[in-house]
Motif scaffolding. Structure first.
Motif, PDB file in Angstrom:
ATOM      1  N   LEU A  55     -20.387  -1.733  94.188  1.00 37.11           N
ATOM      2  CA  LEU A  55     -21.074  -1.649  92.899  1.00 37.11           C
ATOM      3  C   LEU A  55     -20.676  -2.816  91.996  1.00 37.11           C
ATOM      4  N   VAL A  56     -19.375  -3.073  91.909  1.00 39.90           N
ATOM      5  CA  VAL A  56     -18.862  -4.144  91.055  1.00 39.90           C
ATOM      6  C   VAL A  56     -19.234  -5.518  91.613  1.00 39.90           C
ATOM      7  N   ASP A  57     -19.059  -5.712  92.919  1.00 44.49           N
ATOM      8  CA  ASP A  57     -19.350  -7.010  93.534  1.00 44.49           C
ATOM      9  C   ASP A  57     -20.805  -7.429  93.340  1.00 44.49           C
ATOM     10  N   LEU A  58     -21.706  -6.459  93.331  1.00 40.99           N
ATOM     11  CA  LEU A  58     -23.131  -6.767  93.186  1.00 40.99           C
ATOM     12  C   LEU A  58     -23.610  -6.659  91.740  1.00 40.99           C
ATOM     13  N   ASN A  59     -22.679  -6.401  90.817  1.00 43.05           N
ATOM     14  CA  ASN A  59     -23.012  -6.300  89.398  1.00 43.05           C
ATOM     15  C   ASN A  59     -24.109  -5.266  89.140  1.00 43.05           C
ATOM     16  N   PHE A  60     -23.981  -4.114  89.781  1.00 39.69           N
ATOM     17  CA  PHE A  60     -24.937  -3.028  89.616  1.00 39.69           C
ATOM     18  C   PHE A  60     -24.612  -2.207  88.379  1.00 39.69           C
ATOM     19  N   GLU A  61     -25.629  -1.573  87.876  1.00 38.35           N
ATOM     20  CA  GLU A  61     -25.440  -0.574  86.832  1.00 38.35           C
ATOM     21  C   GLU A  61     -25.895   0.766  87.394  1.00 38.35           C
ATOM     22  N   VAL A  62     -25.375   1.837  86.808  1.00 34.82           N
ATOM     23  CA  VAL A  62     -25.706   3.188  87.252  1.00 34.82           C
ATOM     24  C   VAL A  62     -26.137   3.996  86.045  1.00 34.82           C
ATOM     25  N   ALA A  79     -32.182  -1.282  87.401  1.00 34.29           N
ATOM     26  CA  ALA A  79     -31.794  -0.065  88.130  1.00 34.29           C
ATOM     27  C   ALA A  79     -33.027   0.790  88.391  1.00 34.29           C
ATOM     28  N   LYS A  80     -33.102   1.370  89.585  1.00 31.30           N
ATOM     29  CA  LYS A  80     -34.199   2.267  89.914  1.00 31.30           C
ATOM     30  C   LYS A  80     -33.660   3.448  90.701  1.00 31.30           C
ATOM     31  N   TRP A  81     -34.430   4.514  90.754  1.00 35.09           N
ATOM     32  CA  TRP A  81     -33.991   5.721  91.453  1.00 35.09           C
ATOM     33  C   TRP A  81     -33.756   5.394  92.908  1.00 35.09           C
ATOM     34  N   MET A  82     -32.579   5.796  93.400  1.00 34.81           N
ATOM     35  CA  MET A  82     -32.233   5.497  94.782  1.00 34.81           C
ATOM     36  C   MET A  82     -31.884   6.733  95.591  1.00 34.81           C
ATOM     37  N   GLU A  83     -31.476   7.810  94.946  1.00 33.35           N
ATOM     38  CA  GLU A  83     -30.994   8.952  95.713  1.00 33.35           C
ATOM     39  C   GLU A  83     -31.036  10.217  94.878  1.00 33.35           C
ATOM     40  N   ASP A  84     -31.338  11.309  95.505  1.00 34.55           N
ATOM     41  CA  ASP A  84     -31.358  12.612  94.847  1.00 34.55           C
ATOM     42  C   ASP A  84     -30.198  13.421  95.399  1.00 34.55           C
ATOM     43  N   ALA A  85     -29.326  13.897  94.529  1.00 37.27           N
ATOM     44  CA  ALA A  85     -28.144  14.647  94.972  1.00 37.27           C
ATOM     45  C   ALA A  85     -28.535  15.843  95.824  1.00 37.27           C
ATOM     46  N   ASP A  86     -29.673  16.455  95.546  1.00 39.29           N
ATOM     47  CA  ASP A  86     -30.090  17.629  96.311  1.00 39.29           C
ATOM     48  C   ASP A  86     -30.360  17.298  97.778  1.00 39.29           C
TER      49      ASP A  86
END
Length: 122
Positions: A55-62, A79-86
């Protein structure tokens, strides 16, 4: 983008500039990185520290939606939706672990998209 874990890990490693990748270990669902004499296991789908470093290496935000069941991950401002916890729910699961797994998967998927784009540009 529907990929197996091996493809996700290999593309995510490519995006993060992690090399050399020696091989994929199916039994542990990880990549061996480094040299044959001195390698380590890279497991961002299971290991919080590997996922956070990615996450840090790619300078991502969450970001999380209001209910907390969706994670938005990607480059800052994109940032875009990538995963649903369900998607990762199982009977008797610890809710914290379910959300942690969903976030780790979202980070790896976002990184894999970058790795795939890098591959397509060749």
């Amino acid at each position: 983008m529907s990929m197996c874990d091996q493809q996700l890990l290999e593309l995510a490693a490519k995006a993060a500039g992690i090399r050399p990748v020696l091989c994929y270990e199916a039994a542990r669902n990880c990549l061996r990185i480094g040299s044959r004499d001195s390698y380590r296991l890279w497991r961002p789908l299971q290991d919080d520290s590997d996922a956070l470093k990615l996450l840090v290496d790619l300078n991502f935000e969450v970001e999380r939606n209001g209910g907390g069941e969706r994670f938005y991950v990607g480059p800052f401002g994109e940032a875009k939706w990538m995963e649903d916890a369900d998607d990762h729910w199982f009977e008797g699961a610890d809710e914290h672990e379910v959300r942690s797994k969903a976030l780790r998967t979202a980070i790896v998927r976002a990184a894999a998209e970058i790795g795939q784009a890098m591959q397509e540009c060749k």
